[in-house]
Design a protein around this motif. Structure first.
Motif, mmCIF file in Angstrom:
data_model
loop_
_atom_site.group_PDB
_atom_site.id
_atom_site.type_symbol
_atom_site.label_atom_id
_atom_site.label_comp_id
_atom_site.label_asym_id
_atom_site.label_seq_id
_atom_site.Cartn_x
_atom_site.Cartn_y
_atom_site.Cartn_z
ATOM 1 N N LEU A 94 0.872 -1.120 -0.034
ATOM 2 C CA LEU A 94 -0.049 0.066 0.022
ATOM 3 C C LEU A 94 0.817 1.043 -0.067
ATOM 4 C CD1 LEU A 94 -2.454 -1.111 2.622
ATOM 5 C CD2 LEU A 94 -3.007 -1.287 0.177
ATOM 6 N N PRO A 125 -6.977 5.074 -0.178
ATOM 7 C CA PRO A 125 -6.799 6.019 1.000
ATOM 8 C C PRO A 125 -7.518 7.215 1.016
ATOM 9 C CG PRO A 125 -4.943 6.349 -0.378
ATOM 10 C CD PRO A 125 -5.881 5.517 -1.204
ATOM 11 N N TRP A 131 -8.004 3.571 4.976
ATOM 12 C CA TRP A 131 -8.394 2.939 3.840
ATOM 13 C C TRP A 131 -9.757 2.643 3.623
ATOM 14 C CZ3 TRP A 131 -4.951 2.378 0.084
ATOM 15 C CH2 TRP A 131 -3.661 2.768 -0.200
#
Length: 172
Positions: A94, A125, A131
């Motif tokens: 991520l 995000p 998230w």
């Protein structure tokens, strides 16, 4: 009608009939064996290892706190892991970018699943570093911890996201 015309018509009909049979066999074959899923990340990783890391210019002071998807605390997730399904063990880092999930070849995670839509869901995000998972109007739905999503929803760390037979989790 002449014999030659009749023979040409019979051969034309036979050619169209064989064409229909070949197309039908190809459709049945694609239904049985599905589409081929290619590993796109392996080529990218090889290319990244050969290139030197690039330096990014420093951001102005007011933007430094917002880089990387906002604030990141100790409990902020750093990777997305596939825990069930045909892609079990796949990990995506991520890095503040949107992750798309579906059967489409341009998705971040390509799902070879009969219950997944071509553009099934996305994970992104928000400004606070949280998230969010959003169903993109899929036919069979996206589930977060056994509840079907109807609106964009924050994802708790370790909560299972189910798309068909595939289960995905955010982890540290």
């Amino acid at each position: 009608m002449s014999e030659l015309t009749l023979t040409v018509m019979r051969l034309g009909f036979l050619a169209v009939l064989w064409l229909f049979v070949i197309v039908a066999v190809q459709v049945i074959r694609s239904d049985l064996f599905g589409t081929r899923v290619t590993q796109r990340g392996s080529r990218r990783e090889a290319g990244r290892q050969q290139q030197a890391p690039r330096q990014q210019p420093a951001a102005p002071p007011q933007q430094r706190g917002q880089q990387g998807g906002g604030r990141r605390g100790r409990n902020a997730p750093s990777k997305l892991v596939v825990t069930e399904g045909t892609l079990t063990g796949t990990t995506v880092a991520l890095q503040g970018q949107t992750i798309t999930l579906g059967r489409a070849h341009d998705s971040t995670i390509v799902l070879d699943d009969d219950y997944a839509s071509s553009r099934h869901a996305r994970i992104y995000p928000d400004r606070d570093g949280q998230w969010i998972v959003e169903d993109l109007g899929s036919t069979n739905g996206t589930y977060l911890d056994r509840s079907r999503l109807t609106t964009p929803t924050p994802i708790p760390l370790g909560a299972p996201i189910r798309i068909g037979k595939t289960v995905i989790e955010l982890r540290k």
